[in-house]
Design a protein around this motif. Structure first.
Motif, PDB file in Angstrom:
ATOM      1  N   UNK A 175     -66.865 -26.139 -27.577  1.00 49.78           N
ATOM      2  CA  UNK A 175     -68.361 -25.425 -26.850  1.00 49.78           C
ATOM      3  C   UNK A 175     -68.513 -26.201 -25.468  1.00 49.78           C
ATOM      4  N   UNK A 176     -67.932 -27.513 -25.245  1.00 50.20           N
ATOM      5  CA  UNK A 176     -68.276 -27.852 -23.795  1.00 50.20           C
ATOM      6  C   UNK A 176     -67.264 -29.042 -23.730  1.00 50.20           C
ATOM      7  N   UNK A 177     -67.078 -29.325 -22.385  1.00 50.41           N
ATOM      8  CA  UNK A 177     -66.398 -30.622 -21.951  1.00 50.41           C
ATOM      9  C   UNK A 177     -67.145 -31.662 -21.222  1.00 50.41           C
ATOM     10  N   UNK A 178     -67.099 -32.770 -21.603  1.00 54.65           N
ATOM     11  CA  UNK A 178     -67.853 -34.055 -21.159  1.00 54.65           C
ATOM     12  C   UNK A 178     -66.947 -34.664 -20.304  1.00 54.65           C
ATOM     13  N   UNK A 208     -50.897 -15.478 -35.830  1.00 50.30           N
ATOM     14  CA  UNK A 208     -51.944 -15.037 -35.187  1.00 50.30           C
ATOM     15  C   UNK A 208     -53.270 -15.888 -35.218  1.00 50.30           C
ATOM     16  N   UNK A 209     -53.949 -16.319 -34.101  1.00 45.40           N
ATOM     17  CA  UNK A 209     -54.907 -17.483 -34.349  1.00 45.40           C
ATOM     18  C   UNK A 209     -56.340 -16.762 -34.181  1.00 45.40           C
ATOM     19  N   UNK A 210     -57.065 -16.574 -34.979  1.00 40.49           N
ATOM     20  CA  UNK A 210     -58.629 -16.267 -34.363  1.00 40.49           C
ATOM     21  C   UNK A 210     -59.212 -16.952 -33.523  1.00 40.49           C
ATOM     22  N   UNK A 211     -59.907 -16.050 -32.544  1.00 42.00           N
ATOM     23  CA  UNK A 211     -60.551 -17.048 -31.506  1.00 42.00           C
ATOM     24  C   UNK A 211     -61.900 -17.307 -31.617  1.00 42.00           C
ATOM     25  N   UNK A 212     -62.378 -18.858 -31.569  1.00 44.18           N
ATOM     26  CA  UNK A 212     -63.781 -19.058 -31.803  1.00 44.18           C
ATOM     27  C   UNK A 212     -64.917 -17.954 -31.358  1.00 44.18           C
ATOM     28  N   UNK A 213     -66.005 -17.590 -32.097  1.00 46.10           N
ATOM     29  CA  UNK A 213     -66.829 -16.699 -31.666  1.00 46.10           C
ATOM     30  C   UNK A 213     -67.783 -17.514 -30.787  1.00 46.10           C
ATOM     31  N   UNK A 214     -68.112 -17.397 -29.697  1.00 45.48           N
ATOM     32  CA  UNK A 214     -69.016 -17.841 -28.571  1.00 45.48           C
ATOM     33  C   UNK A 214     -70.492 -17.284 -28.804  1.00 45.48           C
ATOM     34  N   UNK A 215     -70.635 -16.120 -29.580  1.00 46.37           N
ATOM     35  CA  UNK A 215     -71.834 -15.658 -29.683  1.00 46.37           C
ATOM     36  C   UNK A 215     -72.475 -16.405 -30.884  1.00 46.37           C
ATOM     37  N   UNK A 216     -71.686 -17.131 -31.821  1.00 46.39           N
ATOM     38  CA  UNK A 216     -72.185 -17.845 -32.708  1.00 46.39           C
ATOM     39  C   UNK A 216     -71.457 -19.111 -32.891  1.00 46.39           C
ATOM     40  N   UNK A 217     -71.653 -20.078 -31.880  1.00 47.44           N
ATOM     41  CA  UNK A 217     -70.743 -20.984 -31.688  1.00 47.44           C
ATOM     42  C   UNK A 217     -70.522 -21.930 -32.899  1.00 47.44           C
ATOM     43  N   UNK A 218     -71.222 -22.126 -33.859  1.00 48.05           N
ATOM     44  CA  UNK A 218     -71.029 -22.911 -35.075  1.00 48.05           C
ATOM     45  C   UNK A 218     -70.027 -22.134 -36.021  1.00 48.05           C
ATOM     46  N   UNK A 219     -69.449 -21.033 -35.941  1.00 46.75           N
ATOM     47  CA  UNK A 219     -68.884 -20.357 -36.609  1.00 46.75           C
ATOM     48  C   UNK A 219     -67.625 -19.798 -36.265  1.00 46.75           C
ATOM     49  N   UNK A 220     -66.673 -19.936 -37.261  1.00 46.69           N
ATOM     50  CA  UNK A 220     -65.522 -19.027 -36.784  1.00 46.69           C
ATOM     51  C   UNK A 220     -65.564 -17.647 -37.135  1.00 46.69           C
ATOM     52  N   UNK A 221     -64.848 -16.834 -36.653  1.00 49.03           N
ATOM     53  CA  UNK A 221     -64.990 -15.495 -36.756  1.00 49.03           C
ATOM     54  C   UNK A 221     -64.767 -15.057 -38.116  1.00 49.03           C
ATOM     55  N   UNK A 222     -63.978 -15.822 -39.023  1.00 47.40           N
ATOM     56  CA  UNK A 222     -63.890 -15.599 -40.373  1.00 47.40           C
ATOM     57  C   UNK A 222     -63.350 -16.734 -40.848  1.00 47.40           C
ATOM     58  N   UNK A 223     -63.014 -16.608 -42.257  1.00 46.26           N
ATOM     59  CA  UNK A 223     -62.383 -17.865 -43.046  1.00 46.26           C
ATOM     60  C   UNK A 223     -61.105 -17.516 -43.295  1.00 46.26           C
TER      61      UNK A 223
END
Length: 343
Positions: A134-137, A282-297
């Motif tokens: 989500x972010x880099x500190x 193949x790796x699902x890319x995290x959805x940044x429209x819903x930052x807490x959720x993966x696109x699928x399980x």
């Protein structure tokens, strides 16, 4: 074994260098560049090695030690001499297993590093996991935020790990309590500070343990699924276990958050032997429209010769539901960590 209950966990705070990846050459080169910089400051060559180590141990980073000792250093110049010359293309390569592990954890993840933003970005891009966070500190964030929050002083002119204040500011940025965050680092003192001073559940990467201040010790990040399997529990089960829980609100400073990229065109590779064992995934890319959720399980394993051991094939790949995902990931961990005799 210490308690590793993760049912309250709302976010992961993860170190970068020597934690998410390992490269024997890079730290040696960085050390050489730092010592050369110190000689350019006028420190006698015969004293450089010992002073470099002493400053690092006392202040968290050599840079922090030099600045605290009174040396006037331009931070941009320092990083241009210490990190910029590194050949990232040669030293770092995409890691299929690290990406799969990160994508399999249904929680927001953040990087907390003492390194500068350019170095962090290049490393994450080369490993193929930049869009997992989500972010880099980073160093720039620590200094600007530290200044705004009044955390910089004559005693601590540079904010860095293991100073407790940097963890406090990171927790504030992600709107989480210390007990709601798991912190992972390769440094014993960084982990101990987060654990002892703030009460975070900590994972020490690079050791077998036990180590004071570390709740969990793992040789490499690849072993995380075996060490903390509850992190990989399907989200539906987590919700049943804590029906009233709610995730943190994610407020990231402009310029910190990294939006998802259009995808990674480069193949995600480990070593040649590991590549053969892990197959091409193949790796699902995290959805940044819903930052807490993966696109699928779901985990899709693609193989030219069909599914891997114990997996049923269907169409062009094998699809695993959330309940099976963890066991498949652990199987992959075992296959990569323990090469087959035929490999």
């Amino acid at each position: 074994m210490p308690s590793t209950n993760t049912h309250k966990t709302k976010a992961l705070l993860i170190d970068l260098d020597d934690c998410l990846y390992r490269n024997e050459t890079m730290p040696k080169l960085v050390k050489e560049y730092i010592q050369k910089y110190m000689m350019d400051l006028g420190i006698p060559e015969a004293e450089v090695a010992d002073r470099c180590a002493a400053l690092y141990l006392k202040y968290g980073t050599t840079l922090a030690g030099l600045v605290t000792s009174g040396y006037k250093i331009c931070y941009d110049d320092w990083h241009s001499k210490v990190h910029a010359p590194l050949d990232y293309q040669t030293m770092l390569h995409p890691d299929v297993l690290v990406r799969e592990i990160l994508c399999s954890i249904d929680l927001p993840k953040y990087i907390l590093t003492n390194a500068d933003s350019s170095h962090a970005r290049k490393c994450l891009d080369r490993i193929g996991i930049r869009d997992c966070f989500e972010a880099v500190f980073d160093f720039e964030w620590a200094q600007s935020t530290g200044k705004e929050q009044g955390a910089l002083s004559e005693e601590f002119p540079v904010l860095c790990k293991p100073q407790p204040k940097i963890y406090e500011l990171a927790l504030k940025a992600i709107n989480c309590k210390a007990e709601e965050v798991i912190f992972m680092d390769d440094s014993i003192r960084n982990v101990a500070s987060a654990h002892n001073e703030l009460g975070m559940l900590t994972v020490l990467v690079g050791r077998d343990g036990p180590v004071p201040g570390a709740d969990v010790c793992i040789p490499t990040f690849h072993q995380l699924p075996n060490a903390l399997p509850s992190l990989f529990t399907p989200k539906q089960q987590q919700q049943q276990q804590q029906p009233s829980s709610s995730g943190p609100s994610h407020q990231t400073t402009s310029g910190m958050a990294w939006p998802g990229k259009a995808g990674h065109d480069n193949p995600l590779l480990l070593s040649q032997q590991q590549r053969q064992q892990a197959s091409s995934m193949a790796h699902p890319r995290p959805s940044h429209s819903q930052p807490m959720l993966l696109p699928s399980q779901q985990l899709v394993l693609r193989g030219a010769g069909g599914a891997g051991p114990g997996l049923s094939s269907g169409g062009s790949g094998s699809t695993l539901g959330g309940g099976t995902r963890r066991s498949a990931l652990q199987l992959l961990v075992q296959r990569v960590a323990k090469p087959s005799s035929s490999g």
